[in-house]
Scaffold this motif. Structure first.
Motif, PDB file in Angstrom:
ATOM      1  N   TRP A 177      36.024  88.603  54.135  1.00  0.00           N
ATOM      2  CA  TRP A 177      37.350  88.103  54.502  1.00  0.00           C
ATOM      3  C   TRP A 177      37.245  86.804  55.291  1.00  0.00           C
ATOM      4  N   LYS A 178      36.317  86.746  56.234  1.00  0.00           N
ATOM      5  CA  LYS A 178      36.138  85.539  57.055  1.00  0.00           C
ATOM      6  C   LYS A 178      35.702  84.364  56.189  1.00  0.00           C
ATOM      7  N   TRP A 179      34.800  84.602  55.245  1.00  0.00           N
ATOM      8  CA  TRP A 179      34.369  83.525  54.356  1.00  0.00           C
ATOM      9  C   TRP A 179      35.543  83.025  53.530  1.00  0.00           C
ATOM     10  N   LEU A 180      36.362  83.949  53.006  1.00  0.00           N
ATOM     11  CA  LEU A 180      37.510  83.567  52.194  1.00  0.00           C
ATOM     12  C   LEU A 180      38.502  82.739  53.002  1.00  0.00           C
ATOM     13  N   GLN A 181      38.759  83.117  54.242  1.00  0.00           N
ATOM     14  CA  GLN A 181      39.661  82.339  55.088  1.00  0.00           C
ATOM     15  C   GLN A 181      39.121  80.930  55.316  1.00  0.00           C
ATOM     16  N   GLY A 182      37.834  80.818  55.578  1.00  0.00           N
ATOM     17  CA  GLY A 182      37.229  79.507  55.788  1.00  0.00           C
ATOM     18  C   GLY A 182      37.293  78.636  54.550  1.00  0.00           C
ATOM     19  N   TRP A 183      37.050  79.241  53.393  1.00  0.00           N
ATOM     20  CA  TRP A 183      37.100  78.477  52.146  1.00  0.00           C
ATOM     21  C   TRP A 183      38.517  78.000  51.857  1.00  0.00           C
ATOM     22  N   GLN A 184      39.506  78.860  52.095  1.00  0.00           N
ATOM     23  CA  GLN A 184      40.890  78.457  51.882  1.00  0.00           C
ATOM     24  C   GLN A 184      41.296  77.347  52.848  1.00  0.00           C
ATOM     25  N   GLN A 185      40.822  77.409  54.081  1.00  0.00           N
ATOM     26  CA  GLN A 185      41.108  76.339  55.042  1.00  0.00           C
ATOM     27  C   GLN A 185      40.483  75.027  54.574  1.00  0.00           C
ATOM     28  N   HIS A 186      39.269  75.101  54.054  1.00  0.00           N
ATOM     29  CA  HIS A 186      38.615  73.902  53.537  1.00  0.00           C
ATOM     30  C   HIS A 186      39.406  73.324  52.368  1.00  0.00           C
ATOM     31  N   GLU A 187      39.841  74.180  51.452  1.00  0.00           N
ATOM     32  CA  GLU A 187      40.623  73.706  50.306  1.00  0.00           C
ATOM     33  C   GLU A 187      41.927  73.052  50.759  1.00  0.00           C
ATOM     34  N   LEU A 188      42.560  73.607  51.773  1.00  0.00           N
ATOM     35  CA  LEU A 188      43.784  73.011  52.315  1.00  0.00           C
ATOM     36  C   LEU A 188      43.506  71.630  52.891  1.00  0.00           C
ATOM     37  N   LEU A 189      42.425  71.508  53.648  1.00  0.00           N
ATOM     38  CA  LEU A 189      42.081  70.211  54.239  1.00  0.00           C
ATOM     39  C   LEU A 189      41.732  69.185  53.169  1.00  0.00           C
TER      40      LEU A 189
END
Length: 76
Positions: free
Chosen positions: A47-59
């Motif tokens: 879950w933590k990895w997925l949140q980080g990846w989604q944040q990266h995609e947003l940025l």
């Protein structure tokens, strides 16, 4: 995509380790608790990895971060 598979594998491996480690005399409920803890840890990490990846995609979409470059045959 494979997070549930890894979570189940982590729980199963925790159960095997808890039963076969010399000196670890755990009853059935303790083994089950150990398996649940391992599964929860694996799901939390996914879950933590997925949140980080989604944040990266947003940025990247906002132009605030550079996209991750993949290797191509020319760069190998």
């Amino acid at each position: 995509m494979f997070t549930p598979v890894f979570a189940v594998a982590a729980g199963w491996l925790a159960g095997v380790v808890a039963q076969w480690v010399p000196g670890a005399h755990l009853d059935e409920t303790q083994v089950t608790s150990f398996m649940v803890a391992a599964t929860t840890a694996a799901l939390g990490a996914g879950w933590k990895w997925l949140q980080g990846w989604q944040q990266h995609e947003l940025l990247v979409a906002e132009g605030k971060a550079a996209p991750v470059k993949t290797r191509t045959k020319a760069t190998k």
